[in-house]
Scaffold this motif. Structure first.
Motif, PDB file in Angstrom:
ATOM      1  N   ARG A 130       0.821  -1.217   0.000  1.00 61.03           N
ATOM      2  CA  ARG A 130       0.000   0.000   0.000  1.00 61.03           C
ATOM      3  C   ARG A 130       0.858   1.272   0.000  1.00 61.03           C
ATOM      4  N   TRP A 131       2.017   1.197   0.642  1.00 57.87           N
ATOM      5  CA  TRP A 131       2.902   2.360   0.685  1.00 57.87           C
ATOM      6  C   TRP A 131       3.472   2.689  -0.686  1.00 57.87           C
ATOM      7  N   VAL A 132       3.561   1.700  -1.566  1.00 55.56           N
ATOM      8  CA  VAL A 132       4.047   1.961  -2.924  1.00 55.56           C
ATOM      9  C   VAL A 132       3.080   2.880  -3.657  1.00 55.56           C
ATOM     10  N   PHE A 133       1.787   2.577  -3.561  1.00 61.67           N
ATOM     11  CA  PHE A 133       0.778   3.429  -4.201  1.00 61.67           C
ATOM     12  C   PHE A 133       0.735   4.818  -3.565  1.00 61.67           C
ATOM     13  N   ALA A 134       0.948   4.895  -2.265  1.00 63.48           N
ATOM     14  CA  ALA A 134       0.806   6.160  -1.555  1.00 63.48           C
ATOM     15  C   ALA A 134       1.936   7.151  -1.845  1.00 63.48           C
ATOM     16  N   THR A 135       3.069   6.691  -2.349  1.00 69.60           N
ATOM     17  CA  THR A 135       4.191   7.604  -2.615  1.00 69.60           C
ATOM     18  C   THR A 135       4.062   8.358  -3.929  1.00 69.60           C
ATOM     19  N   VAL A 136       3.269   7.847  -4.861  1.00 69.20           N
ATOM     20  CA  VAL A 136       3.181   8.466  -6.185  1.00 69.20           C
ATOM     21  C   VAL A 136       2.621   9.891  -6.127  1.00 69.20           C
ATOM     22  N   PRO A 137       1.564  10.187  -5.333  1.00 67.00           N
ATOM     23  CA  PRO A 137       1.049  11.562  -5.302  1.00 67.00           C
ATOM     24  C   PRO A 137       2.096  12.605  -4.922  1.00 67.00           C
ATOM     25  N   VAL A 138       3.060  12.247  -4.102  1.00 64.24           N
ATOM     26  CA  VAL A 138       4.115  13.201  -3.735  1.00 64.24           C
ATOM     27  C   VAL A 138       4.903  13.617  -4.974  1.00 64.24           C
ATOM     28  N   LEU A 139       5.246  12.640  -5.811  1.00 67.41           N
ATOM     29  CA  LEU A 139       5.963  12.940  -7.045  1.00 67.41           C
ATOM     30  C   LEU A 139       5.110  13.775  -7.990  1.00 67.41           C
ATOM     31  N   ALA A 140       3.803  13.538  -7.988  1.00 66.72           N
ATOM     32  CA  ALA A 140       2.908  14.277  -8.883  1.00 66.72           C
ATOM     33  C   ALA A 140       2.915  15.765  -8.563  1.00 66.72           C
ATOM     34  N   ILE A 141       2.925  16.120  -7.284  1.00 66.42           N
ATOM     35  CA  ILE A 141       2.927  17.526  -6.886  1.00 66.42           C
ATOM     36  C   ILE A 141       4.186  18.223  -7.388  1.00 66.42           C
TER      37      ILE A 141
END
Length: 457
Positions: free
Chosen positions: A167-178
């Motif tokens: 689940r932490w893998v999916f949760a890190t992507v939004p940080v990169l998006a910003i």
């Protein structure tokens, strides 16, 4: 005399960083999620839905790609791109908190809607910002943006999955998006990303690619195509007594929808852009099928940990970037790059398939995937440059959409079918993997044949 402009010069540096950052986000999420998905499927008891979790993302992106063509040609690529990023991030958050495999698949569908908007807008944005002679370099830089995530992404994702959970893998992507969006907004100010481009006639535009009134029907047919892909995948499982009628209906609807969504001459392998668009679909589908099932095979049949099973993705990403760099140098004709790329990809997949044989070491798959990544790295940016170069500015959204629709429709269809057959073969040892890799190699062979007719007419 002033020095010639480059993508890293003062005039274009900001835009280059913005596009590079967005590509980096997509690259990381692709590599990381592919590595983490086997663990997610195992925890949620969703292995039969493993293929659908990838295929549904492709299916829903068909709808947003078609809408993007209309939106971008009329208002510019910036707002569609930002909207797509927001939808993509929402899908990632929902995936991270999904309590069942069914809800994870639904969240992946939302992610697909965002990626479809982003994919088309990214291509058109490059065409709006950079002159034609710099576009090969920019597409080469996009491939380089895949390099670092491909090196560290699978291993990092595997370590996170093994020690903290998928689940932490999916949760890190939004940080990169910003971060990526901030770079893009800063770097593309005043560069033509907003507002429509005045209509123009392209002397080299291929048949059937011009924007027309019929395009307004395409979003509706895109919905039909997406629904047909999912219906086809469900019918292929033969879980319902009415599956034969379901299968026939899905095939008929999909055939009609694809014929409307893709340019005339695509299925006849007409020389020029129609063949190029078909080649993109065949090449992307074959590569994706093998790319999805190779890590799963390494974990399921060879007992490797997730971080080591993802090494094939790392190797392929590195050689992909090398191939794209060579293509961006401009020392070879586009037709040569397309043929060499198809040949290397087919050779690499055949070598990687040897890992299915008893007694062969796992590193043979990594050797093969290095060659496959190099081949697709040469061909992909070349395809994009040719399509944008032969499109009128007011048609770039439509034609970039057609290029990506070909890949997405064929990939979504084949992932649904291969996933359904794979689920039916569970419990029969490596039979499902033999079927998946055999399908990928067959598509690679057809890609090589079509490559001889792709390119400028």
């Amino acid at each position: 005399m002033s020095a010639p402009a480059t993508i890293w010069g003062s005039q274009y540096r900001g835009a280059t960083l913005g596009f590079f950052g967005l590509a980096f986000m997509v690259a990381y999420s692709t590599a990381a999620i592919t590595t983490a998905m086997p663990a997610a499927a195992a925890e949620l008891n969703g292995l039969p839905l493993y293929g659908l979790a990838f295929g549904i993302t492709m299916a829903t992106s068909v709808v947003s790609m078609t809408l993007a063509a209309l939106w971008i040609d009329r208002s510019g690529p910036q707002i569609p791109l930002l909207t797509g990023v927001c939808i993509y991030v929402a899908g990632m958050f929902l995936s991270a908190f999904a309590p069942t495999m069914e809800l994870l698949v639904a969240a992946r569908a939302l992610t697909g809607l965002g990626s479809g908007l982003d994919g088309v807008a990214l291509y058109v944005g490059i065409a709006r910002v950079f002159p034609a002679h710099l576009r090969p370099k920019m597409f080469g830089a996009l491939a380089a943006a895949w390099l670092l995530p491909s090196i560290v992404g699978p291993a990092l994702s595997g370590l996170v999955t093994d020690h903290f959970g998928w689940r932490w893998v999916f949760a890190t992507v939004p940080v990169l998006a910003i971060v990526a969006v901030a770079l893009l907004l800063h770097g593309s100010r005043g560069s033509g990303m907003t507002g429509p481009h005045p209509p123009a006639k392209s002397p080299t535009a291929g048949p059937g690619l011009a924007l027309s009134a019929r395009l307004w029907w395409k979003p509706a047919w895109a919905v039909v195509a997406s629904a047909s892909v999912l219906l086809l995948g469900d019918a292929s499982t033969r879980s319902q007594p009415w599956w034969p009628a379901q299968l026939v209906a899905a095939v008929i609807l999909l055939a009609v929808a694809v014929n409307i969504l893709l340019p005339k001459g695509t299925w006849r392998v007409a020389r020029g852009l129609p063949s190029l668009i078909l080649m993109r679909g065949l090449m992307g589908t074959g590569f994706t099928i093998a790319d999805v099932y190779l890590p799963l095979f390494m974990i399921d049949q060879r007992g490797l940990p997730a971080w080591l099973a993802g090494l094939s993705l790392t190797v392929g990403g590195v050689t992909w970037a090398v191939g794209a760099w060579l293509a961006g140098r401009g020392t070879s004709r586009p037709s040569q790059l397309l043929r060499w790329g198809a040949a290397f990809m087919l050779l690499g997949m055949l070598v990687a398939t040897l890992v299915l044989l008893p007694g062969w070491p796992v590193w043979i798959a990594w050797v093969g995937w290095a060659a496959a990544g190099f081949g697709i790295g040469m061909a992909y940016p070349t395809q994009s440059v040719v399509v944008l170069g032969e499109s009128a500015p007011s048609e770039q959204g439509t034609n970039a959409s057609a290029l990506q629709l070909s890949e997405t429709l064929l990939t979504a269809t084949m992932l649904a079918v291969v996933g359904a057959v794979f689920a039916a073969l569970l419990g029969l040892g490596e039979a499902g993997y033999v079927m998946a890799f055999g399908t990928a190699c067959a598509l690679g062979l057809v890609t090589l044949v079509v490559s001889r007719r792709a390119g400028a007419s």
